[in-house]
Structures are given as C-alpha cells and as structure tokens.
Enzyme design. Structure first.
Site: not given
Ligand SMILES: O=CN(O)C[C@@H](CC1CCCC1)C(=O)N1NCCC[C@H]1C(=O)Nc1ccccn1
Ligand code: NI
Length: 194
Positions: A121, A164-165, A168
């Site tokens: 996250c 996940h969203e 939140h």
């Molecule tokens: O609430 C929303 N958040 O906290 C952002 C989260 C949301 C995802 C986490 C798991 C399901 C949804 C997020 O995107 N991440 N979590 C932390 C670091 C990595 C990043 C990620 O997955 N990046 C990414 C970028 C491009 C392609 C694939 N993955």
């Molecule tokens: Ni998150």
C-alpha cells in the site's frame, strides 16, 4: 475563483500528499460524495487519476520520486470522501483507467482469490508479508469521473485492486485481512490470481 483556490487547484499530487499509517483518515469510514460532484471534488478525482498515471511513467516517477501505483483512494490524500481512481491493465490485456464516486460492491462470489505475492500500500512504508484473501469476483456500482452510473463485473487482479481501494473508503487496510496465525497459507479453496 480566488487566487488561493487557484493555486491549490494547480498542484499535482506527489508522495508528500500521501498520508501514511497512523493518519486518522486511513481508519475512518468515508462520507458519500454529493452528486453531481462539486468542481473541487471533480478536480481532486482527476488529480488522483493523474497521479496514478504519472506514477507509472518512468520519467515522471523518477523526476517527482513517485512510487508506482495502480490505484489511489481519497483517504490516502487525507480526504475522507468516497472517491477512488485506478489505472492498470489486467492479465487479459483489459485496461482499467477511471475515477469513481461512491463505489460499492453490490454482489460478490463466495469463492475467494488472492495475489500470490501478497499486497502492499502506498500508505504503508513497510513490507507486510501474507496472503490477503479477497472475493474472487465482484460487481461494483459507482458513478464515473464523467458522471456516468456504471455497474462493473470484476474478477482476478482487477477484483483485487478494486477491493483494496474500496477497503480504504471503509477504513480497512490490506493487512487487516491477513490470517495472523498462518499468514502464508491461503484459505481453503481460494484461487491464486496470476
Ligand atoms: O490504495 C492503493 N494503493 O495503496 C496502491 C497499491 C494498490 C494495489 C496493491 C495491491 C492491489 C492494489 C499499489 O499500487 N501498490 N502497492 C504498494 C507498492 C506497489 C504498488 C503496485 O502494486 N504498483 C504497481 C504498479 C504498476 C503495476 C503493478 N503494480
Ligand atoms: Ni492502499
């Protein structure tokens, strides 16, 4: 519009705007957004979507030190409102790129699914290993950035991102779902999402 509001309106979202664990909005239930959205809510949701796109652009991410993300919820920028944005392509090449007001899960499968590598996250600056059980399939109703009422059926990775969203928006963090006694064992019958 007075200068101060214009000035606030012209700023892009960066990691400095993303609140981290311990900030109260991450644990609050959010209020529905009054529709049609105010200019300010519309601008904010557009900026949230732009942040996610920027975070996946190598140059911009490098230039502004953005952590790449696929989704963002308003509580993560300290705003206790039911708004979220996503930008990603799933394993079948289906693109998801939009902002949503008042998203809600109207139905879901009994079957569970999980991302094999666990979840992270942008508001959590530490690794929290463990399987995060999600509904394998969900149906979401929401109003899009463009004001369209939609009903979306999601499965696999897309279902996990949206859950996940939406979590939140209810003050739930991904690690709340991890089985503390046996974090790495998926629940009986749960399917891994590729
Ligand atoms: O609430 C929303 N958040 O906290 C952002 C989260 C949301 C995802 C986490 C798991 C399901 C949804 C997020 O995107 N991440 N979590 C932390 C670091 C990595 C990043 C990620 O997955 N990046 C990414 C970028 C491009 C392609 C694939 N993955
Ligand atoms: Ni998150």
């Amino acid at each position: 519009m007075e200068f101060a509001q214009l000035e606030r309106m012209s700023l892009m979202i960066t990691m400095d705007d993303i609140v981290r664990e311990g900030h109260e909005t991450l644990r609050q239930r959010t209020e529905n957004v009054t529709l049609p959205p105010s200019d300010e809510d519309q601008y904010t949701l557009k900026e949230m979507l732009q942040f996610i796109k920027n975070s996946q652009d190598e140059e911009l991410a490098e230039q502004y030190d953005l952590r790449p993300g696929v989704g963002l919820a308003a509580p993560q920028i300290g705003l206790s409102k039911r708004m979220m944005a996503v930008h990603f392509t799933d394993a079948n090449g289906r693109e998801y790129s939009n902002g949503y007001y008042n998203p809600r899960i109207v139905s879901h499968s009994v079957e569970q699914a999980y991302l094999p590598g666990g979840e992270g996250c942008l508001s959590v600056d530490r690794d929290v290993p463990g399987i995060v059980p999600r509904h394998a399939r969900i149906t979401v109703k929401a109003t899009t950035l463009d004001g369209e009422d939609v009903k979306i059926r999601l499965k696999g990775y897309a279902a996990c991102v949206f859950q996940h969203e939406i979590d939140h928006l209810n003050g739930v963090m991904f690690y709340d779902h991890i089985n503390q006694d046996d974090p790495m064992t998926p629940p009986e019958g749960a399917v891994s999402v590729d």
